[in-house]
Every structure is written in C-alpha cells, then in structure tokens.
Scaffold this motif. Structure first.
Motif, PDB file in Angstrom:
ATOM      1  N   GLU A  61       0.824  -1.203   0.000  1.00  0.00           N
ATOM      2  CA  GLU A  61       0.000   0.000   0.000  1.00  0.00           C
ATOM      3  C   GLU A  61       0.863   1.259   0.000  1.00  0.00           C
ATOM      4  O   GLU A  61       0.572   2.222  -0.725  1.00  0.00           O
ATOM      5  N   LYS A  62       1.939   1.266   0.777  1.00  0.00           N
ATOM      6  CA  LYS A  62       2.798   2.451   0.827  1.00  0.00           C
ATOM      7  C   LYS A  62       3.510   2.679  -0.503  1.00  0.00           C
ATOM      8  O   LYS A  62       3.618   3.813  -0.973  1.00  0.00           O
ATOM      9  N   VAL A  63       3.981   1.609  -1.120  1.00  0.00           N
ATOM     10  CA  VAL A  63       4.632   1.735  -2.427  1.00  0.00           C
ATOM     11  C   VAL A  63       3.632   2.215  -3.469  1.00  0.00           C
ATOM     12  O   VAL A  63       3.929   3.087  -4.296  1.00  0.00           O
ATOM     13  N   ARG A  64       2.425   1.673  -3.433  1.00  0.00           N
ATOM     14  CA  ARG A  64       1.401   2.056  -4.400  1.00  0.00           C
ATOM     15  C   ARG A  64       1.056   3.543  -4.289  1.00  0.00           C
ATOM     16  O   ARG A  64       1.015   4.259  -5.301  1.00  0.00           O
ATOM     17  N   VAL A  65       0.824   4.002  -3.065  1.00  0.00           N
ATOM     18  CA  VAL A  65       0.455   5.404  -2.861  1.00  0.00           C
ATOM     19  C   VAL A  65       1.612   6.326  -3.235  1.00  0.00           C
ATOM     20  O   VAL A  65       1.417   7.361  -3.892  1.00  0.00           O
ATOM     21  N   PHE A  66       2.826   5.953  -2.846  1.00  0.00           N
ATOM     22  CA  PHE A  66       4.011   6.745  -3.189  1.00  0.00           C
ATOM     23  C   PHE A  66       4.108   6.887  -4.709  1.00  0.00           C
ATOM     24  O   PHE A  66       4.303   7.994  -5.241  1.00  0.00           O
TER      25      PHE A  66
END
Length: 206
Positions: free
Chosen positions: A78-83
C-alpha cells in the motif's frame, strides 16, 4: 490544454492565510486566462502522505533485489502504491504550483514528504558519471510563499524549493514571495496588493 498540479502546503484557508489568498488569486486569474487547462488540487493537510520510513525502505530494497511486488507485506504494498501514485501524478502534469508559508526558515514537513515522492532516481533524475541529471524537462513551476520577515527569496525554504525543482530538471521557474507583513504590519495591505498583482500577471503567461 495543460494539466496543472496545485500543491497547497498550508493548513489554513484564505480567510486566515496570506499564502492561500494569493494562491486563490492566481488560480482564479489563470482559469480566466487558460480555461482549457485542467486543475488538480492537492491539499497536503487534508490527505495522508506517504513518508519514507522503514517499511518503504525495506520494500524498495526487496524490489531492487527482484522480489515480486505481491510478496511484499500488505502495508508495504500500500505504501509503495500510494508513493508511486504521487510520482505519476506529478509526471503527468505540465504546470506545477506550490504554495506554503515559511516556518522556522524551512518548508512544512508535509511539503517535504511530497517532494520525496517526486525526487525519484530513474523517474525524475538519473545518476551519471558526471553526477545526477534531471529528467523532467517538460514542466514549468511557480512557488508561492509567505513569510513574516523579509528575505528576498534567499531563505532556506525558497532556495530548497527552487533547488529541488532545478535538480530534477525544471528550470522554467517563477516565484511570488509575500514578505514582511509581520515585520511591517502597517504596510501589510500594500504588500498583499502587490502580491495579488504579480499573481494575476504571472497567471496570464503561466
């Protein structure tokens, strides 16, 4: 037609913020001059921003070693996707408007977190034998900043914003610095009036 990305890094509204007042003046004038442009508003104090932390760093290390994205933890995915969404949003915009107040000689922490999403090796700059080279050559930027004192744009915050944008390749850069209203409150109306006129003038050509 151009995509205009507006990055508002101030938590207050125009009623209580010189920065946001001038930002709204610019947007209104720009929309009148360029009705075909499409605006995307990023209110950094009304959203969750991905900050570089242990989860992101370990996820990037794993991906660089060939780990499949689906093998990352749900939190890392999720963090990679949002970034990446913030990076792609920036890359898909032709005009960038950044607005913030000068706090303790620096930019707000949320604006720093956003800058981290657009300062990405391999996407917005690359390493070469001669040093890093910016890859973003198709954009123009405007920086709007208010400060209680007068620095003539030489404060750390203004120089950081310009420096980061230059680093990734953006050299077409304008600025509106609203300075000195706290130092010289009697002249605050004149300071704001001058900033509004500059905002309107820049909006016509931005």
């Amino acid at each position: 037609m151009a995509n205009v990305l507006v990055v508002n890094a101030h938590p207050l509204t125009a009623k209580d913020s010189q920065t946001v007042t001038i930002l709204e003046t610019f947007i209104e004038a720009h929309q009148a001059s360029h009705p075909e442009d499409v605006f995307t508003m990023l209110d950094l104090y009304q959203m969750d921003l991905p900050e570089i932390d242990g989860n992101l760093l370990l996820a990037w290390q794993a991906l660089q070693k060939g780990t499949d994205f689906t093998e990352l933890s749900e939190t890392q995915q999720e963090k990679v996707r949002v970034f990446n969404e913030f990076t792609d949003q920036f890359l898909g915009s032709q005009k960038i408007v950044i607005a913030n107040a000068l706090w303790n000689l620096n930019i707000p922490t949320r604006l720093k977190a956003w800058f981290d999403t657009i300062n990405v090796a391999g996407k917005t700059f690359k390493y070469t034998a001669e040093g890093p080279t910016g890859l973003v050559t198709d954009k123009k930027a405007l920086h709007i900043q208010s400060s209680g004192g007068t620095y003539q744009g030489q404060d750390f915050s203004a120089q950081y914003v310009k420096g980061i944008l230059n680093f990734i390749g953006i050299t077409e850069f304008d600025s509106i610095y609203i300075e000195g209203a706290d130092y010289d409150p009697e002249n605050a109306p004149e300071i704001m009036a001058a900033a509004k006129e500059k905002a309107k003038a820049l909006a016509a050509q931005f």
